[in-house]
Write a protein that holds these residues in place. Structure first.
Motif, short mmCIF file in Angstrom:
data_model
loop_
_atom_site.label_atom_id
_atom_site.label_comp_id
_atom_site.label_asym_id
_atom_site.label_seq_id
_atom_site.Cartn_x
_atom_site.Cartn_y
_atom_site.Cartn_z
N SER A 114 0.62 -0.98 -0.22
CA SER A 114 0.11 0.04 0.34
C SER A 114 0.97 1.49 0.35
O SER A 114 0.28 2.08 -0.56
N GLY A 115 1.58 1.60 1.01
CA GLY A 115 2.87 2.49 1.16
C GLY A 115 1.69 3.22 1.53
O GLY A 115 1.05 2.51 2.93
N ASP A 116 1.93 4.50 1.75
CA ASP A 116 1.21 5.01 2.38
C ASP A 116 -0.26 5.40 1.76
O ASP A 116 -0.61 6.09 0.92
N PHE A 136 -1.87 -8.28 1.26
CA PHE A 136 -1.88 -6.91 1.47
C PHE A 136 -1.37 -6.52 2.47
O PHE A 136 -1.70 -6.42 3.14
N ILE A 137 0.08 -5.51 1.85
CA ILE A 137 0.98 -4.88 2.84
C ILE A 137 -0.10 -3.61 3.36
O ILE A 137 -0.21 -2.39 3.09
N THR A 138 -0.57 -3.36 4.38
CA THR A 138 -0.90 -2.25 4.56
C THR A 138 -0.85 -1.52 5.96
O THR A 138 0.45 -1.47 6.63
N ASN A 291 -9.85 -0.01 7.52
CA ASN A 291 -10.96 -1.29 7.70
C ASN A 291 -11.92 -1.22 6.76
O ASN A 291 -11.81 -2.56 6.13
N SER A 292 -12.46 -0.80 6.26
CA SER A 292 -13.50 -0.51 4.84
C SER A 292 -12.34 -1.53 3.63
O SER A 292 -12.45 -1.51 3.28
N ILE A 293 -10.78 -0.59 3.57
CA ILE A 293 -10.17 -0.77 2.78
C ILE A 293 -10.18 -1.75 2.46
O ILE A 293 -9.30 -2.45 1.57
N ILE A 294 -9.18 -2.88 3.92
CA ILE A 294 -9.15 -4.12 4.34
C ILE A 294 -9.90 -5.02 3.35
O ILE A 294 -9.48 -6.62 2.57
N SER A 295 -11.05 -5.06 4.33
CA SER A 295 -12.11 -5.90 3.68
C SER A 295 -12.54 -5.19 1.75
O SER A 295 -12.73 -6.45 1.02
N ALA A 296 -12.22 -3.93 1.20
CA ALA A 296 -12.64 -4.04 -0.21
C ALA A 296 -10.97 -4.92 -1.64
O ALA A 296 -11.42 -5.53 -1.99
N GLU A 298 -10.07 -7.87 -0.12
CA GLU A 298 -10.41 -9.40 -0.10
C GLU A 298 -9.39 -9.75 0.09
O GLU A 298 -9.23 -11.12 -0.25
N ALA A 299 -8.80 -9.96 0.64
CA ALA A 299 -6.69 -10.31 0.56
C ALA A 299 -7.07 -11.67 1.96
O ALA A 299 -7.99 -11.51 2.57
N GLU A 300 -6.61 -12.89 1.45
CA GLU A 300 -6.21 -12.95 2.19
C GLU A 300 -4.92 -13.60 3.94
O GLU A 300 -5.63 -14.62 5.15
N HIS A 301 -4.79 -12.83 3.77
CA HIS A 301 -2.79 -11.97 4.69
C HIS A 301 -2.72 -10.61 4.29
O HIS A 301 -2.75 -10.12 3.39
N ILE A 302 -2.94 -10.33 6.09
CA ILE A 302 -2.95 -9.34 5.55
C ILE A 302 -1.59 -8.66 6.91
O ILE A 302 -0.95 -9.08 7.17
N TYR A 303 -0.65 -7.59 5.73
CA TYR A 303 0.41 -7.49 6.98
C TYR A 303 0.58 -5.92 7.20
O TYR A 303 0.37 -5.21 6.46
N VAL A 304 1.00 -5.72 8.50
CA VAL A 304 0.06 -4.59 8.82
C VAL A 304 1.74 -4.29 9.39
O VAL A 304 2.56 -4.40 9.99
N THR A 305 1.94 -2.63 8.93
CA THR A 305 3.57 -1.97 9.26
C THR A 305 3.31 -0.73 9.37
O THR A 305 2.07 -0.76 10.31
#
Length: 343
Positions: A114-116, A136-138, A291-296, A298-305
């Motif tokens: 995602s970057g910022d 998704f790397i958020t 929260n809404s963007i992560i839902s959109a 539809e990623a199976e794995h999220i990495y939070v930076t």
């Protein structure tokens, strides 16, 4: 943290988010051979890389900050390019002009860095577009439920009212924030101006470079030591955060200070800075947008930076996402920034 090797289209290396198959780094925090840059803020665009690739709207500021002679390839949003069989494309992140999410596809797996980013359309940079992916790397700069942004139109009217009120009280309003991104957003959002406006050198330099590259911004005159006081006594002064409490401010006495940042949502931040008015304006996603963007996606794995990584990761896992906390060297939105120009 290294991502699982069976899925490791991207890895977190000591230098960056790294794609081994393409031998290219995304937003490296150390000099590397080839780098994809999500946007031109200094914590994501480091000097010293041999070759850069970024969205075309990042070119003006990247050359200004990293050197006019850097090796830089630019692409459009959605334009696909391939390196060693790995397909890349950049997509709007809505953070600042030219900001991009990086989509990486290989072996049937799609990753997005995602970057910022922010979800609200600021009217200057291209608005965020969600990209469906497996991974998704958020970022998580404002990953707590206390962070909630007002609609931009409402906030801009509050700022205009503060400017006019300050001038009527015989004070010069000095409005501070990031020179790149936030100030261009303010300049667009506060128009039409009902008062004269002058800029600190850091902001003047960014604006003029963008105007030189053809971006639609009004000319905001530079405030110099020779500018007569009667010209700016009843004007809005735009300044970077580093101007706060500096000798540069003395010329405006009596003045009122305003600061634009997402951190202004926390009363203690405003009080610690001894400013007169804090405006909750950020170029990052607030809690609801994250929260809404992560839902959109539809990623199976999220990495939070970078940001509230631990608490936001815990929240996502409690809601049923497969989320992991990841350490990077990226910065959070700051309430100060170093001077690059002096007025």
């Amino acid at each position: 943290m290294n991502l699982r090797k069976s899925e490791a289209v991207l890895q977190f290396s000591p230098s960056s988010i790294y794609c081994q198959a393409a031998d290219i780094h995304i937003d490296p925090w150390k000099p590397v051979n080839r780098a994809i840059i999500t946007h031109a803020h200094s914590d994501h665009a480091k000097p010293g890389c041999r070759h850069y690739l970024a969205h075309k709207d990042s070119e003006a500021i990247l050359r200004m900050r990293l050197g006019s002679d850097i090796s830089l390839q630019t692409v459009e949003y959605g334009e696909k390019f391939s390196i060693n069989g790995v397909t890349f494309s950049l997509h709007p992140a809505g953070h600042i002009l030219g900001s991009a999410q990086v989509r990486v596809e290989s072996s049937g797996q799609v990753w997005v860095v995602s970057g910022d980013y922010k979800g609200q359309d600021d009217g200057f940079c291209q608005a965020f577009e969600p990209v469906k992916c497996h991974h998704f790397i958020t970022e998580s700069t404002f990953g707590l439920p206390i962070y909630h942004w007002k609609p931009q139109v409402e906030l801009m009217q509050e700022i205009k009212n503060w400017v006019i009120s300050s001038i009527r009280q015989g004070k010069t309003p000095v409005l501070m924030g990031y020179a790149l991104g936030k100030m261009q957003r303010l300049i667009q959002g506060l128009q039409p101006f009902d008062f004269p406006v002058f800029a600190h050198g850091a902001i003047f330099g960014v604006n003029e470079e963008l105007r030189r590259f053809g971006y639609s911004l009004p000319f905001i005159p530079l405030l110099t030591p020779d500018t007569p006081k009667q010209d700016y006594k009843k004007a809005l002064i735009l300044a970077p955060g580093s101007a706060l409490n500096s000798p540069w401010m003395n010329k405006f006495e009596p003045y009122a200070t305003g600061y634009c940042s997402g951190w202004m949502a926390v009363r203690g931040a405003k009080n610690r800075m001894t400013i007169d008015r804090g405006f909750v304006l950020s170029d990052h996603a607030d809690w609801k947008e994250l929260n809404s963007i992560i839902s959109a996606t539809e990623a199976e794995h999220i990495y939070v930076t970078h940001g509230f990584t631990a608490s936001f990761t815990r929240w996502l896992n409690e809601k049923g996402w497969n989320a992991n906390e990841v350490k990077t060297m990226y910065g959070n939105e700051s309430v100060q920034e170093p001077d690059t120009h002096q007025a």
